[in-house]
Design an enzyme around this catalytic site. Structure first.
Site, PDB file in Angstrom:
ATOM      1  N   LYS A 117      -3.779   5.660 -11.326  1.00  0.00           N
ATOM      2  CA  LYS A 117      -3.200   7.014 -11.241  1.00  0.00           C
ATOM      3  C   LYS A 117      -2.541   7.411 -12.554  1.00  0.00           C
ATOM      4  CE  LYS A 117      -2.504   6.678  -6.229  1.00  0.00           C
ATOM      5  NZ  LYS A 117      -2.754   5.236  -6.001  1.00  0.00           N
TER       6      LYS A 117
HETATM    7  P1  5BU Z   1      -3.933   1.078   3.185  1.00  0.00           P
HETATM    8  O1  5BU Z   1      -3.375  -0.280   3.405  1.00  0.00           O
HETATM    9  O2  5BU Z   1      -5.323   1.277   3.787  1.00  0.00           O
HETATM   10  O3  5BU Z   1      -2.973   2.156   3.595  1.00  0.00           O
HETATM   11  O4  5BU Z   1      -4.106   1.179   1.591  1.00  0.00           O
HETATM   12  C1  5BU Z   1      -4.447   2.379   0.962  1.00  0.00           C
HETATM   13  C2  5BU Z   1      -4.699   2.157  -0.514  1.00  0.00           C
HETATM   14  O5  5BU Z   1      -5.180   3.377  -1.079  1.00  0.00           O
HETATM   15  C3  5BU Z   1      -3.494   1.768  -1.344  1.00  0.00           C
HETATM   16  O6  5BU Z   1      -3.934   0.876  -2.346  1.00  0.00           O
HETATM   17  C4  5BU Z   1      -3.018   3.061  -1.983  1.00  0.00           C
HETATM   18  O7  5BU Z   1      -2.491   2.885  -3.285  1.00  0.00           O
HETATM   19  C5  5BU Z   1      -4.296   3.857  -2.092  1.00  0.00           C
HETATM   20  N1  5BU Z   1      -4.122   5.316  -1.958  1.00  0.00           N
HETATM   21  C6  5BU Z   1      -3.645   5.912  -0.800  1.00  0.00           C
HETATM   22  O8  5BU Z   1      -3.331   5.243   0.178  1.00  0.00           O
HETATM   23  N2  5BU Z   1      -3.543   7.269  -0.749  1.00  0.00           N
HETATM   24  C7  5BU Z   1      -3.855   8.080  -1.784  1.00  0.00           C
HETATM   25  O9  5BU Z   1      -3.768   9.298  -1.682  1.00  0.00           O
HETATM   26  C8  5BU Z   1      -4.344   7.434  -2.968  1.00  0.00           C
HETATM   27  C9  5BU Z   1      -4.471   6.068  -3.018  1.00  0.00           C
HETATM   28 BR1  5BU Z   1      -4.817   8.462  -4.407  1.00  0.00          BR
END
Ligand code: 5BU
Length: 264
Positions: free
Chosen positions: A92
């Site tokens: 990011k």
């Molecule tokens: P989760 O455990 O499925 O919630 O992980 C989501 C991943 O996606 C995590 O590594 C975040 O940094 C990433 N992410 C997110 O959740 N939402 C966003 O809008 C973005 C990245 Br951009």
């Protein structure tokens, strides 16, 4: 084969790296990018060994690993490469172009192992040139995913901002695609209309258990996300926190693949 499965997305794409992704997805019958958010190198190695066959890309946060060393990381990237995965650092970036170029280097040297990175467009379009210059500096190429939406509640990426990101990003050959909100199929459908078919939309905020997650995260259903126009579901805890990560990864792979077949 990939051309048939992906339809207009394949036909309209002018990006080698997008085509590479689409081919991997077809080969593995999976549109899953694993968010490998484990904070030890051993945990990361263990995870990739279990789920490598069921995913098409690996998303990292290189700066959250407690025992990170350059040597172990490069071994980890070799394993990911051998498993046929694109490596996506979700950094990011948000600074001005020349600083972002340098931030692609530094101790983590992201430019030397990433195929994809995320960036905000808040500082203007030169950030994409900065990132592309960094890959050129080490004779590599890669793609930028611009944040057009986010999955977290209360985020400030309002529809007008999304429209401007899409309008600018669509013109830039260094932009691989956009991050869309996987938790809201309606928003995603609108985003796909704006983006058209030539660029990817990848979506975090996806989990088979739909609803609110930790600290403002929101989750939508994998099938719904693909049907609404996502090309890749980014799944973290749904896989790495599961008691059987391989089984879970396979479930997400099947849901995403079947939805692509249904969509096209
Ligand atoms: P989760 O455990 O499925 O919630 O992980 C989501 C991943 O996606 C995590 O590594 C975040 O940094 C990433 N992410 C997110 O959740 N939402 C966003 O809008 C973005 C990245 Br951009």
């Amino acid at each position: 084969m990939a051309a048939e499965i992906w339809g207009e997305r394949w036909a309209e794409s002018t990006s080698d790296i997008s085509k590479k992704y689409m081919e991997i997805a077809v080969k593995k019958r999976s549109l899953v990018c694993l968010a490998a958010d484990r904070n030890t190198m051993a945990g990361l190695f263990d995870l990739i060994e279990q789920v490598g066959p069921y995913i098409a890309a690996l998303k990292t946060h290189v700066d959250l690993v407690d025992d990170w060393t350059a040597g172990e990381w490069s071994r980890f990237c070799e394993v990911a490469d051998a498993a046929g995965l694109l490596i996506f650092e979700d950094r990011k970036f948000a600074d001005i172009g020349k600083i972002t170029r340098n931030q692609m280097g530094g101790i983590y040297d992201i430019r030397s192992w990433s195929d994809l990175v995320t960036a905000h467009l808040i500082s203007g379009p030169d950030i994409v040139d900065g990132i592309q210059a960094a890959w050129s500096d080490v004779s590599r190429s890669g793609g930028v995913l611009l944040l057009a939406q986010m999955s977290s509640r209360g985020n400030l990426l309002n529809p007008k901002y999304t429209d401007e990101v899409v309008a600018k990003g669509k013109q830039h050959p260094g932009v691989f695609g956009f991050i869309g909100n996987g938790s809201r199929p309606d928003e995603l459908r609108e985003l796909r209309q704006k983006v058209g078919s030539a660029k990817m939309i990848w979506t975090p905020g996806v989990n088979l258990a739909v609803g609110d997650g930790e600290m403002g995260q929101r989750y939508g259903d994998p099938r719904q996300a693909i049907l609404a126009g996502s090309d890749c579901i980014i799944v973290g805890s749904g896989i790495h926190k599961s008691s059987n990560p391989a089984d879970s990864a396979k479930k997400y792979a099947d849901a995403s693949w079947n939805a692509l077949i249904e969509r096209e």
